[in-house]
Design a protein around this motif. Sequence first.
Motif: not given
Length: 274
Positions: A163-166, A192-196, A137-140, A208-214
Amino acid sequence: MSAAVVVGVDGSESSDRAAEWAAAEADRRRAPLHVVIANDDPVRAEHAEDAVRRAEAKCRTTHPSLEVTSEVVAGHPVEVLLRQSSAAQLMVLGARGLGGFADALLGGVSLGVATRASCPVVVVRKDVPVTVGPVVVGVDSSSCGRVALEFAFAAAARLGADLVVLQAWHEESLLAAPLSPTDRDEVERNIRLSLNRETAHLREEHPEVAIREVVQHGHPVAALTNAARDARLLVVGHRGGGGFDGLFLGSVAAGVLHHAPCPVAIVRNAAADS
């Protein structure tokens, strides 16, 4: 009774793949599936009826417990599908048609519907990759990004996928002076702080969802397309509004629809349109 997953078909191989994907997703959501063909030419009526019946029959065969209905609706494809989206929980379309009848229905329609529909829209390419990869997922920092993030968490949970949050970022203007390495590190730290913070409550809702923030410096379309190479689904938000600007000028949604190798979900923030 829950709202249906609606799939727009046209008899092309691309729309056949879209129907297969939609049937599987309706099954995962425990929702009914509604198969639709929009026909604006009476000469094509027999072809339309045959195509919709074949699509319905195939979905019933592959998912015997699924409730499947179908119809041919007279009218322009974009207008018909946008009306259908108002009562749907999800709309699924093929990326392109075959030419002739198919192009008249979906070949030039998926982008317009995806960026203007009342519900989320998934656009499926003809060659759907067989993968056990993640949802990306692409976020802002916008409300559209938050809506896309919520959709992506739920999709990853249904699929049993990571889930990859980019979040991609770049200087706002080509005329701006390049950031120093120290300033760039500071920008990325803040992102990164805002994304977290953005993902915190969703992590609790979906443990249950493993997440990676990029966090990545670069153009969002290139970053998301690259990240989606082995993805099951790529999710992006769209602020809606339609018009030429909304469809083509600087639109991440339009860019990833053209370039991403996997199914793409466009999640519009209806509140941002009002």
